[in-house]
Design an enzyme around this catalytic site. Structure first.
Site, short mmCIF file in Angstrom:
data_model
loop_
_atom_site.label_atom_id
_atom_site.label_comp_id
_atom_site.label_asym_id
_atom_site.label_seq_id
_atom_site.Cartn_x
_atom_site.Cartn_y
_atom_site.Cartn_z
NE ARG A 1 0.74 12.45 -21.49
CZ ARG A 1 1.03 11.78 -21.17
NH1 ARG A 1 -0.45 10.86 -20.30
NH2 ARG A 1 2.22 10.36 -21.34
CE LYS B 1 1.33 15.70 -12.36
NZ LYS B 1 1.71 15.47 -10.87
CD GLU C 1 8.32 16.37 -2.88
OE1 GLU C 1 9.18 15.69 -2.94
OE2 GLU C 1 7.36 16.38 -3.88
CG ASN D 1 3.94 8.73 -26.71
OD1 ASN D 1 3.52 9.72 -26.76
ND2 ASN D 1 2.77 8.98 -25.59
N GLY D 2 7.57 6.68 -26.62
CA GLY D 2 9.11 5.74 -26.48
C GLY D 2 10.17 5.87 -26.64
CD1 TRP E 1 8.75 16.72 -22.57
CD2 TRP E 1 10.49 15.45 -22.98
NE1 TRP E 1 9.85 17.19 -21.45
CE2 TRP E 1 10.85 16.29 -21.09
CE3 TRP E 1 11.28 13.60 -23.02
CZ2 TRP E 1 12.61 15.69 -20.99
CZ3 TRP E 1 11.88 13.83 -22.13
CH2 TRP E 1 12.50 14.83 -21.54
CD GLU F 1 9.32 19.80 -9.42
OE1 GLU F 1 9.12 18.56 -10.37
OE2 GLU F 1 8.33 18.89 -9.06
CG HIS G 1 30.10 14.85 6.81
ND1 HIS G 1 31.01 14.97 7.69
CD2 HIS G 1 29.11 15.02 8.05
CE1 HIS G 1 30.31 14.76 9.10
NE2 HIS G 1 29.08 14.63 9.02
CE LYS H 1 6.38 19.28 -5.89
NZ LYS H 1 7.49 18.33 -5.28
CB CYS I 1 4.82 11.66 -25.76
SG CYS I 1 6.99 12.18 -27.00
O1 M6R Z 1 4.33 9.18 -11.95
P1 M6R Z 1 5.47 9.19 -10.78
O2 M6R Z 1 5.32 9.46 -9.57
O3 M6R Z 1 5.84 7.59 -11.20
O4 M6R Z 1 6.24 10.34 -11.07
C1 M6R Z 1 7.74 10.15 -10.81
C2 M6R Z 1 8.77 11.56 -11.05
O5 M6R Z 1 8.48 12.07 -11.73
C3 M6R Z 1 7.78 12.78 -10.66
O6 M6R Z 1 7.15 12.67 -8.73
C4 M6R Z 1 8.63 14.30 -10.39
O7 M6R Z 1 10.02 13.99 -9.55
C5 M6R Z 1 7.22 15.15 -10.77
N1 M6R Z 1 7.46 16.11 -10.94
C6 M6R Z 1 8.08 15.84 -8.61
O8 M6R Z 1 7.20 16.82 -8.87
#
Ligand code: M6R
Length: 608
Positions: free
Chosen positions: A27, A603, A481, A100-101, A74, A488, A504, A485, A2
Site C-alpha cells: 500500500r 496503493k 494514462e 488511519n485517516g 504514510w 509514477e 497551443h 504510468k 497507512c
Molecule cells: O483505488 P482507486 O482506483 O480509486 O485509485 C485512484 C488512484 O489513486 C490510482 O488510480 C492511482 O492513480 C494509481 N497509482 C495509478 O497507477
C-alpha cells in the site's frame, strides 16, 4: 497508504502482526510499529523504513503476548520518524493507538489537552486521540473511546489497547476502512483484507460510527448509541486476495501479463451475444431508475479518472445520456444540479479512495443515483453505492494500476451497452461490439508476445528525462494514462495531451531530447495524427508511434513503431495501453526504480 493490523487470540501476537504488516507493504508507507502488553506494561516498538527492520527489532525482545496492534504509516502530519510512527501513546503509556485517516481538528484538541497538562511527543494528529481517551477515561475504556470519537472531526479507522484491558482491542471506524477477521478463538482487525488472507476468510465490514471490541474468545460490534449490532459475516473468495508474483520479477509485470484473464473475468457471464446486450446483475436492482436517468457524471481519481475520461466517449457513443466526467477531488467544489434524473458513477480499484468517497457522499446528499465500478469487494465505495459492478480482476498489488484500468474500460463498455440497448443501440451494433470485446484477450496475448521487442525499444528511451504522449478522441485518455504510468514508476517527466492541443503550448518543449509517444490508430483521427507527427519531426522531435497500421506512411515518419492488433475504435484503447504499460515498466526497471512501490505513492489513497 497507512495500514492497520491487530490480533487477539491464543498465539504469539508479534509474528502475526509482522506478517500482516508485510502483507500491507504494497500500500506504500514510510515507517512501521506495533504495541502489545507484556507483564502489565505497554511495549511499543517502532522503526523508520521497512517492516523487515521492525521484525529485526522485535527479534531479540522475548515479548510474550497474544494480542496487539500494528501499523504502517504514510506521513501526513510530521515527517517520517520513529517518534511520529504509530502506535502513539498517552502520557502514562497505558493507552496505545494506531490510526488511519486524518483528524482535522487535532490542533484545537491538542491545545485544549496541553492546557490540561497533557505532554505530547509527536507531531502527529493521531497522538491527540490517545490523550483524548486518557482524558475521558474514568473506569470504562469503551465509554472513554466513544466520548473521544464524538469530539473528532475527520476520518479515522483506529485500534486501541490499554494495559488494564488485557486481551481486548477496541476498534472504531469513521471514513477509513476497517475489517474484522473471525478465526477460531481468535480475532483480527485490518484496514485491508489482504492482511488477513492466511488466517481467515470470514470477514465483517465495519460501517461508520461503529465500535468493535475483540477479545480472544468473542467479539461484539455496537453503534455509538451502545446498541449491539448483528452484522453479516462475508466469506471472501481466496482468489480475491491471492498475493503471489508467480515467478515474475515484479507484481506490475505479472499484472500486465494477467490482462487477458482479467479482461475475460470482467465480461465472463455478462454477455448475451444473441441479444447484443450485456447482463449486469449488479445493476438490476436499480434498473427502473437507471432507464429514466438523463445525465451521468463519472467521478474518480488517477488511473480510474483516465478510465472515466474514456468512459465519457464510450457513453456518448452508446447512449443518449448527457455525460460529465469530474475529478473526485474537485467534484465537491462544483454547484452541480444533482437530482433523481442524475446518476453518479464512481470508479475505483481500491473502493477506499477518500476523494471518490467524499464525492459520492456529496452526490448522495443531493439525491443522485450512485453507481460504482469497484475491484475490492465489500469496500466503502461498494457499500455506499446503490448498485454497481465488480471488476473481479483479483488483487492488484503494484501501485501503478494496469490490469484494473483495462478491466474498468471493459466494464464501462458493458454498462454503456446495458443502458444503450434500452435507448438507440441496435441488436447488430450490440452484437458487433460484444464479438469484438470477446476477441480482446487473444489480441492482448499477441501484444504480450512482443514484450521483448517493446523492452528493446524502451531501453532506447530510458535516458530521456521528458516525454510527451499524444492521442485524439478515444486515445486522448490513452495518452494521459501512458504518461501517468511512466512518470509514477520511472520518475521521468511525462505529459499526456490531446494531440490537437499540442500546438497551443507543449510544442514549444519539443527538441531532440524531448521524445513524443504518438497513439495513431487507423481510425477517423489517423490523418490528423499524421499531421501532428510531421509537426514534431519538423522540430527535430523523436517519435515512437503506437499504431495498428504497418504501412509506410507512418513507418517513414516514426523513429520507432509498436504495432498492435486492430479492433473497433471504441475498444482500441484497451489494446493500445498495453505496450505503454510495458514501455513504462522496462524504463523504470532499467533505471533501477522500485517498480511496485514507487516513492511517495500509495496503493490506496485514504486521505483527501
Ligand atoms: O483505488 P482507486 O482506483 O480509486 O485509485 C485512484 C488512484 O489513486 C490510482 O488510480 C492511482 O492513480 C494509481 N497509482 C495509478 O497507477
Amino acid at each position: 497508504m497507512c495500514g492497520i493490523i491487530s490480533y487477539c487470540g491464543n498465539r504469539q501476537a508479534i509474528p502475526i502482526l509482522i506478517d500482516g504488516l508485510k502483507r500491507l507493504e504494497y500500500r506504500g508507507y514510510d515507517s512501521a510499529g506495533l504495541s502489545t502488553v507484556d507483564k502489565n506494561k505497554m511495549v511499543t516498538i517502532k522503526t523508520v523504513g521497512k517492516v523487515s527492520q521492525l521484525e529485526n527489532k522485535t527479534a531479540g525482545t522475548r515479548i510474550n503476548s497474544s494480542f496487539g496492534i500494528a501499523h504502517t504509516r504514510w506521513a501526513t502530519h510530521g515527517k517520517p520518524s520513529e517518534t511520529n510512527a504509530h502506535p502513539q501513546t498517552d502520557c502514562h503509556n497505558k493507552i496505545s493507538i494506531v490510526h488511519n485517516g486524518i483528524i482535522e481538528n487535532y490542533l484545537e484538541l491538542k491545545e485544549e489537552l496541553q492546557n490540561k497538562g497533557h505532554q505530547f511527543k509527536s507531531q502527529t494528529d493521531t497522538e491527540v486521540i490517545a490523550h483524548l481517551i486518557e482524558d475521558n477515561y474514568e473506569n470504562d475504556l469503551e465509554v472513554a473511546i466513544i466520548k473521544s470519537v464524538e469530539r473528532l472531526v475527520g476520518t479515522f479507522g483506529i485500534a486501541v489497547i490499554h494495559t488494564d484491558y488485557k486481551h481486548q482491542i477496541f476498534i472504531v471506524k469513521r471514513g477509513s476502512p476497517i475489517i474484522i477477521g473471525i478465526g477460531d478463538n481468535e480475532f483480527f482487525a485490518a484496514s485491508d483484507s489482504n492482511a488477513l488472507a492466511p488466517y481467515t476468510h470470514k470477514m465483517v465490514y465495519l460501517s461508520d460510527d461503529e465500535i468493535a471490541v475483540l477479545n480472544s474468545n468473542r467479539f461484539y460490534i455496537k453503534n455509538m448509541k451502545n446498541e449491539i449490532l448483528e452484522k453479516k459475516i462475508e466469506i471472501l473468495d481466496e482468489d480475491e486476495y491471492k498475493m503471489d508474483k508467480k515467478g515474475y520479477e515484479h507484481y506490475m509485470l505479472k499484472e500486465i501479463f494477467e490482462q487477458p484473464e482479467s479482461i475475460k473475468n470482467a465480461f465472463r457471464g455478462r454477455i448475451i451475444l444473441n441479444e447484443g446486450v450485456s447482463k449486469l446483475g449488479g445493476l438490476e436492482p436499480v434498473l427502473g431508475r437507471l432507464k429514466n436517468i438523463k445525465k451521468l457524471i463519472i467521478v474518480s481519481c488517477g488511473t480510474s479518472y483516465h478510465a472515466g475520461l474514456l468512459g465519457r466517449y464510450i457513453f456518448e457513443t452508446l447512449t443518449e445520456l448527457d455525460i460529465e466526467i469530474e475529478l473526485a477531488s474537485e467534484f465537491r467544489y462544483r454547484r452541480l444540479k444533482l437530482n433523481e434524473d442524475v446518476a453518479v458513477l464512481a470508479i475505483s480499484q481500491s473502493g477506499e479512495t477518500a476523494d471518490t468517497l467524499a464525492a459520492i457522499k456529496e452526490a448522495k446528499r443531493k439525491g443522485a443515483l450512485l453507481l460504482g465500478i469497484v475491484n475490492a469487494v465489500g469496500t466503502s465505495i461498494a457499500q455506499i453505492t446503490d448498485a454497481g459492478v465488480y471488476n473481479h480482476a483479483g488483487p492488484e498489488i503494484g501501485v501503478a494500476s494496469t490490469k484494473i484500468y483495462t478491466s474498468q474500460l471493459v466494464i464501462i463498455t458493458l454498462i454503456a451497452l446495458f443502458i444503450g440497448r434500452y435507448q438507440t443501440v441496435s441488436f447488430i451494433e450490440g452484437s458487433e461490439l460484444l464479438t469484438a470485446l470477446k476477441k480482446l484477450p487473444d489480441q492482448i496475448k499477441d501484444i504480450l508476445k512482443n514484450a521483448k521487442q517493446i523492452e528493446k525499444i524502451a531501453l532506447r528511451y530510458a535516458h530521456f528525462k521528458n516525454f510527451l504522449y499524444i492521442g485524439r478522441l478515444y486515445n486522448y485518455p490513452t495518452a494521459m494514462e501512458g504518461a501517468l504510468k511512466l512518470k509514477e514508476i520511472s520518475y521521468a517527466h511525462a505529459e499526456g495531451y490531446p494531440a490537437g492541443e499540442m500546438k497551443h503550448g507543449p510544442i514549444s518543449l519539443i527538441d531532440e531530447n524531448f521524445p513524443t509517444i504518438a497513439i495513431v490508430p487507423k481510425d477517423s483521427t489517423y490523418d490528423k495524427m499524421i499531421n501532428n507527427i510531421q509537426e514534431i519531426r519538423a522540430r527535430s522531435g523523436r517519435i515512437l508511434s503506437i499504431t495498428n497500421d504497418g504501412e509506410d506512411k507512418i513507418k517513414n515518419i516514426s523513429d520507432d513503431l509498436i504495432l498492435v492488433p486492430q479492433t473497433l475504435s471504441i475498444l482500441q484503447p484497451i489494446l493500445n495501453i498495453i505496450p505503454l504499460q510495458l514501455f513504462a515498466y522496462y524504463i523504470a526497471k532499467e533505471k533501477g526504480c522500485d517498480v511496485d512501490k514507487p516513492r511517495n505513492l500509495a496503493k490506496s489513497v485514504t486521505v483527501e
